[in-house]
Design a protein around this motif. Structure first.
Motif, short mmCIF file in Angstrom:
data_model
loop_
_atom_site.label_atom_id
_atom_site.label_comp_id
_atom_site.label_asym_id
_atom_site.label_seq_id
_atom_site.Cartn_x
_atom_site.Cartn_y
_atom_site.Cartn_z
N ASP A 171 0.83 -1.20 0.00
CA ASP A 171 0.00 0.00 0.00
C ASP A 171 0.86 1.25 0.00
O ASP A 171 0.55 2.24 -0.67
CB ASP A 171 -0.92 -0.02 1.22
N LEU A 200 2.32 1.70 -3.46
CA LEU A 200 1.31 2.21 -4.40
C LEU A 200 1.09 3.70 -4.18
O LEU A 200 0.96 4.47 -5.14
CB LEU A 200 0.00 1.45 -4.21
N GLY A 231 3.49 5.75 -5.91
CA GLY A 231 3.48 5.65 -7.37
C GLY A 231 4.31 4.52 -7.93
O GLY A 231 4.57 4.47 -9.13
N ARG A 232 4.71 3.59 -7.09
CA ARG A 232 5.55 2.46 -7.53
C ARG A 232 4.65 1.23 -7.76
O ARG A 232 4.71 0.24 -7.06
CB ARG A 232 6.64 2.20 -6.50
N GLU A 233 3.82 1.33 -8.80
CA GLU A 233 2.76 0.34 -9.01
C GLU A 233 3.26 -1.08 -9.28
O GLU A 233 2.72 -2.03 -8.71
CB GLU A 233 1.84 0.80 -10.15
N PRO A 234 4.27 -1.28 -10.15
CA PRO A 234 4.72 -2.66 -10.38
C PRO A 234 5.19 -3.35 -9.10
O PRO A 234 4.88 -4.52 -8.86
CB PRO A 234 5.87 -2.49 -11.38
N ALA A 260 4.27 -2.51 -6.09
CA ALA A 260 3.09 -2.67 -5.23
C ALA A 260 2.32 -3.92 -5.62
O ALA A 260 1.88 -4.68 -4.75
CB ALA A 260 2.19 -1.43 -5.36
N ARG A 261 2.17 -4.16 -6.93
CA ARG A 261 1.45 -5.34 -7.38
C ARG A 261 2.15 -6.61 -6.89
O ARG A 261 1.50 -7.56 -6.43
CB ARG A 261 1.37 -5.36 -8.91
N ARG A 276 -7.38 -5.74 -3.90
CA ARG A 276 -6.46 -4.70 -4.35
C ARG A 276 -5.65 -5.19 -5.55
O ARG A 276 -5.40 -4.43 -6.49
CB ARG A 276 -5.51 -4.31 -3.21
N LEU A 303 -5.65 -3.66 -9.41
CA LEU A 303 -4.45 -3.27 -10.16
C LEU A 303 -4.39 -3.98 -11.51
O LEU A 303 -3.87 -3.43 -12.49
CB LEU A 303 -3.19 -3.59 -9.35
N ASP A 304 -4.92 -5.21 -11.56
CA ASP A 304 -4.91 -5.99 -12.80
C ASP A 304 -6.08 -5.65 -13.71
O ASP A 304 -6.23 -6.23 -14.79
CB ASP A 304 -4.92 -7.49 -12.48
#
Length: 209
Positions: free
Chosen positions: A144, A147, A150-153, A155-156, A176, A180-181
């Motif tokens: 979390d 994310l 802004g570090r989405e990859p 975070a996923r 969550r 993201l997917d």
């Protein structure tokens, strides 16, 4: 009754805790139960007072992390961070230390210090492949924070790791991750009801005809 109702009906649990306090306010377990009931209903000032009373009575420092989280709830993240660096933390067991780390990271986020929150959560417990009772929550908090930064990859990846560790559904990591997917869940029951209403309408029209 407080313990039984705390998760499903915190307001009712809080009501029972007030009765218990009137009957046995000098019992440490009563003060602790009252603290958790107040905490569950976001009455953080009351919760902190009860936890402090329980700590004075027993000398036990197990409540230190939740006391620090009460400081966050009262809008005092700096105080929570001070508590995270106090000597009492070294007396906590592993679960308590992880909980304190989660609270400290939350306090950093309250203060807008996202990068510091991420660093706070980076620990041997986070890196470990061993699944402990705190693992899912720790991985979730880290995901979390990533994310939010802004570090989405990344975070996923960590939401996926949280799902792997979340055996009792204590987090919504799977939701969550699906979000993201780009996965959207349809309510099949609602769809069936809509179709049933439509069919009923057609049948009614046929009867009128």
């Amino acid at each position: 009754m407080v313990a039984r109702l705390l998760d499903e009906d915190p307001e009712a649990a809080y009501g029972y805790s007030r009765v218990a306090l009137r009957l046995a306010s000098r019992v440490a377990a009563v003060r602790e139960a009252a603290g958790f009931a107040a905490y569950a209903t976001q009455k953080y000032g009351e919760a902190l007072a009860e936890f402090r009373a329980a700590k004075r009575m027993t000398g036990n420092i197990d409540l230190w992390p939740v006391m620090a989280d009460c400081e966050r709830g009262l809008g005092r993240p700096e105080k929570a961070l001070d508590m995270a660096g106090a000597p009492e933390v070294h007396k906590l067991d592993k679960a308590g230390q992880v909980e304190m780390r989660l609270v400290a990271a939350g306090a950093r986020r309250d203060m807008g210090q996202l990068d510091a929150a991420i660093v706070t959560l980076q620990s041997p417990e986070l890196a470990s492949n061993s699944v402990q009772p705190w693992t899912a929550r720790l991985r979730y908090a880290y995901a979390d924070a990533l994310l939010a930064a802004g570090r989405e990859p990344e975070a996923r990846e960590w939401f996926a790791k949280a799902v792997e560790a979340d055996r009792d559904g204590s987090t919504d990591a799977s939701d969550r991750l699906a979000e993201l997917d780009g996965v959207e869940f349809m309510d099949a029951l609602a769809e069936d009801e809509d179709e049933g209403e439509g069919e009923g309408g057609d049948a009614a029209e046929e009867q009128k005809d």
